[in-house]
Every structure is written in C-alpha cells, then in structure tokens.
Write an enzyme that holds these catalytic residues in place. Sequence first.
Site, PDB file in Angstrom:
ATOM      1  N   ASP A 154      34.818  52.853  41.364  1.00 26.70           N
ATOM      2  CA  ASP A 154      35.634  52.264  40.287  1.00 26.70           C
ATOM      3  C   ASP A 154      36.889  53.130  40.144  1.00 26.70           C
ATOM      4  OD1 ASP A 154      36.611  50.972  38.076  1.00 26.70           O
ATOM      5  OD2 ASP A 154      34.793  51.177  36.867  1.00 26.70           O
ATOM      6  N   ARG A 188      32.286  35.361  35.633  1.00 26.33           N
ATOM      7  CA  ARG A 188      32.036  36.498  36.549  1.00 26.33           C
ATOM      8  C   ARG A 188      32.341  36.071  37.982  1.00 26.33           C
ATOM      9  NH1 ARG A 188      31.870  41.473  35.562  1.00 26.33           N
ATOM     10  NH2 ARG A 188      30.433  41.114  33.827  1.00 26.33           N
ATOM     11  N   ARG A 210      41.655  36.324  29.640  1.00 25.04           N
ATOM     12  CA  ARG A 210      40.568  35.712  30.425  1.00 25.04           C
ATOM     13  C   ARG A 210      39.565  34.951  29.552  1.00 25.04           C
ATOM     14  NH1 ARG A 210      36.352  40.486  32.337  1.00 25.04           N
ATOM     15  NH2 ARG A 210      36.048  41.457  30.313  1.00 25.04           N
ATOM     16  N   GLN A 245      37.680  44.806  26.099  1.00 19.09           N
ATOM     17  CA  GLN A 245      37.703  45.138  27.525  1.00 19.09           C
ATOM     18  C   GLN A 245      38.494  44.087  28.306  1.00 19.09           C
ATOM     19  OE1 GLN A 245      36.262  47.385  29.717  1.00 19.09           O
ATOM     20  NE2 GLN A 245      35.444  46.275  31.458  1.00 19.09           N
ATOM     21  N   HIS A 260      41.911  40.649  38.591  1.00 18.03           N
ATOM     22  CA  HIS A 260      40.614  41.298  38.882  1.00 18.03           C
ATOM     23  C   HIS A 260      39.904  40.518  40.000  1.00 18.03           C
ATOM     24  CE1 HIS A 260      36.795  43.208  38.143  1.00 18.03           C
ATOM     25  NE2 HIS A 260      37.208  43.818  37.052  1.00 18.03           N
ATOM     26  N   GLU A 290      42.114  44.835  43.057  1.00 19.13           N
ATOM     27  CA  GLU A 290      42.839  44.221  41.952  1.00 19.13           C
ATOM     28  C   GLU A 290      44.280  44.700  41.888  1.00 19.13           C
ATOM     29  OE1 GLU A 290      40.444  45.138  38.458  1.00 19.13           O
ATOM     30  OE2 GLU A 290      38.695  45.356  39.746  1.00 19.13           O
TER      31      GLU A 290
END
Length: 318
Positions: free
Chosen positions: A217, A71, A94, A89, A172, A276
């Site tokens: 978002d 994170r 990642r 997701q 991201h 991003e």
Amino acid sequence: MEERDMVGEKPSVELCKGVNGLDKIVLREARGNSAEVYLFGGHVTSWKNDRGEELLFLSNKAIFRPPKAIRGGIPICFPQFSSHGNLEQHGFARNKIWSIDTDPPSLVSNSLIKTFIDLILKPTDDDFKIWPHSYEFRLRIALASGGDLILIPRIRNTNADGKPFSFTFAYHTYFSVSDISEVRIEGLETLDYFDNLKERERFTEQGDAITFEAEVDKIYLSTPDKIAIIDHEKKRTFVLRKDGLPDAVVWNPWDKRAKAIPDLGDDDYKRMLCVEAAAIEKPITLKPGEEWKGKLELSAVPSSYCSGQLDPQKVLQG
Ligand code: TA6
C-alpha cells in the site's frame, strides 16, 4: 433489463439498468470494445477488449447499494484520497449519484473518438455540511477505436464566497490480473514513496521492477506519465498514460487484509491489482472560477508487443 438508446449521434452509448436497478451506461465502440459506467459514483465497472475479455477486476461480493462504494472497477477518490484529511475515506464522489451532463463545455480531445459519455457531479445543500464548497466535477469517459479507455476529469471551483478550495484525487483502478505473483510494474523503480503500512513514512524504491509477494500500500511520488503493468501469465501489458496526476498508488491487500474486507472474496487479492493515477502529495488548489483538468488513458496490449520490437522500457519512454 430495460434498455433504451440515447441521442442518435451516439448510437453506441446506451442508458440501462444495472445491478439493483441502478442506472448504468454501456459504451460500445465499433470494433467491439466496451465499457460500463454506473451513475452511482461515476464509477466504471467494466472495460472489455474486442474479444470480450474483462480488463478490470470487479468483486463478486460488490454491494451496488448506495452509499457503499462499489468494490472494483474504477472508484473515484475526491476530494480526499484515503484518510488524508477530515472527510470520509476516499472522499464522497464515489458514494454519490452523478448525472449525465447533456451540455458540457467544449473539451479539446481527439475528434476521432465517437464513443463517450459526459457525467457531472455537483453538491447538494446537504453536501455543503460535509465539505462547504461549491464545485462542478465533470467527467468524460471515452473508448478509443483501439479500445483504450480514456477518463478526463474537470473540476471547477464555483464558490460564490470568493474562497479557494484544495483537494486530493485518485482513480482507484482495480486491474484484472491472472495471478498477482506473476505480475510486475515498470516505471516506478527508484522513486520515492509513502508507505501506508509503515505510518506513511517516506522511502526510496530500491529494487528493479515492482513485484508482489505480500501486502502493498504505497503512494509513489512524482511518477512518470507512463506506467506499465506486465502480466506474464496472461501475456498482457496494461499501459497507463496520465496527465495532471503526478502520483501513483499501488495497492494489493494480500490474504489477511482481503479476509477483513467484507465485499472482497478471500482469494480475490490474487486476481486484482490497484494502480491508481493520483494527485496526493501536493493537493490541488483552485480559486473561484478556476478549473483543473486531468487525464488517464488505459491501454491493454499483448505482452509480445512489449517484449519484442517494443519492450516495456520502450513502452514507457516512447
Ligand atoms: O488506495 C489504497 C487504499 O487507500 C488502501 O489503504 C485500502 O484501504 C484501499 O485503498 C481500499 O479502500 P476502501 O475504502 O475502498 O476499502
């Protein structure tokens, strides 16, 4: 922490052990700028300027245990952004352990940049069950002498069965900010966006610069190659320069959603902002043998530099 020098020509690139013994690469540029990259996720977790100030946000509650993505820093979303498809997701890149690419195909880039590492991700047999395609994802992570952090992804379709594949992509990036209420973004005003908080409906941005007072978002579409994040309190401006990444996601979870994210502190939303560089609206399709190349260059400059002789508009245009 166990550390060892890598090849002599790159004396400021070190492989060492990071949190939970995970392999980490530390890039140190001659003037003192630095970056840290985990092989887990091909994930940049730190980018510091020559005064040692951290420029990326990394959660104190970040878990550093594969396959749970770290994170903060710069998670890579590939081959799927968010839940726009059937995969997990943000895709699997990642969550995977990348390798150091010891012999990457040549890359036309600034020959003055001496501090970099090349990583590679290739599918395993198990990965085929999730996404039935063969690919080589190469990633160069470089520090320029002025401290800019440069990420150059190259993705090649190596399918032997003649099949093309399509993917969406995002860096991201979690930027570290002093106080989200004191931050504004320039370069996205008047653009169209999909609002993830309103069932991905399409809207047009109406305001001036983008500021923050609630959860955001959004996926801004066909954005300019330069975007500026102006942090008034820190008197710092981040400039993103991008190539091959037409879209830009802006995300801040704000208080309620932050509380629901286990690896994020309740108040962390105040100190982070995700902007991003992405390719989402129009997925990238590669035929076998074809390669896609993108670029993201991040700079952090004093805001005075942007508000005097070089104001934010000039940063974006110049
Ligand atoms: O990029 C924005 C976003 O897709 C948001 O919808 C939010 O969920 C965020 O990413 C974080 O996703 P993650 O899977 O890392 O928790």
